[in-house]
Scaffold this active site. Structure first.
Site, PDB file in Angstrom:
ATOM      1  CB  SER A  68      -1.065   0.013   1.231  1.00 18.21           C
ATOM      2  OG  SER A  68      -0.392   0.060   2.491  1.00 18.21           O
ATOM      3  CE  LYS A  73      -2.990   2.206   4.151  1.00 16.11           C
ATOM      4  NZ  LYS A  73      -2.460   1.023   4.754  1.00 16.11           N
TER       5      LYS A  73
END
Length: 218
Positions: free
Chosen positions: A136, A173
């Site tokens: 990701s 993230k």
């Protein structure tokens, strides 16, 4: 080191130095306790904290071998000790693998092993290395299997790459804030942003301060 050590503290300091010379790594609390006849590693921990308060060593939280000597002046004037001091000044960090749901990141069962790294490699100094799972954050250069150097902190600025806990899941993230809403942004268009709303079970576990590539370049 201006503060005088007790005889026991000096004994522990000598043990740390000799283990670094012999193996390249400082001893664990359990090894200190066994070598000096303490009933438990907690007794060794108490002495180590006293040595840290007196400026003889520094301790890295969460690392069983996170002990560093602070003796550059003494080492430079003693034959054979300079190399030991150089070894001692390596930063020993735990590698955290898969994190079980709801448990602390630095729980013993999550730590795969510990490695020594050059202290000047990261700024600020990290507390642990997190093994990256998934892609990701691919476009930020963070790939599957990489070791993300993480500084423990509950706060982060927008735009920083963070290790965050959402419910029972831990994720890496980029942090973004929009009013009262928090967004965790991936760096890969194949993944969707995560929106954190007021009342959600959310916490920042740390910020990324560097990366160690553990897989060969393609």
């Amino acid at each position: 080191m201006a503060t005088k050590l007790t005889a026991r503290q000096q004994q522990i300091l000598d043990l740390i130095r000799s283990e670094i010379q012999r193996t390249g790594f400082p001893p664990t609390r359990a090894e200190i306790a066994q070598a000096l006849g303490f009933r438990s590693p907690n007794a060794a921990e108490d002495h180590l904290r006293a040595l840290a308060r007196k400026g003889a060593i520094t301790l890295t939280a969460g690392a069983s071998r996170g002990i560093r000597l602070v003796e550059p002046a003494a080492a430079s004037s003693t034959p054979g000790l300079a190399a030991a001091a150089a070894e001692a000044l390596s930063l020993v960090l735990p590698i955290v693998g898969r994190v079980a749901a709801g448990s602390p990141i630095l729980a013993a069962e999550h730590i795969e092993r510990e490695i020594g790294v050059e202290p000047t490699l990261f700024n600020p100094t990290p507390d642990y290395l997190l093994r990256v799972r998934g892609l990701s954050m691919r476009d930020a250069g963070i790939l599957e299997g990489d070791l993300l150097a993480v500084r423990k902190t509950p706060e982060a600025r927008p735009g920083q790459i963070v290790v965050a806990r959402i419910g029972d899941e831990v994720t890496v993230k980029r942090l973004q804030r929009q009013g009262k809403l928090v967004q965790l942004l991936p760096e890969n268009p194949d993944f969707a942003p995560i929106t954190v709303r007021p009342g959600d079970d959310f916490a920042i576990e740390g910020i990324a301060v560097g990366l160690i590539r553990s897989t060969p370049l393609q």
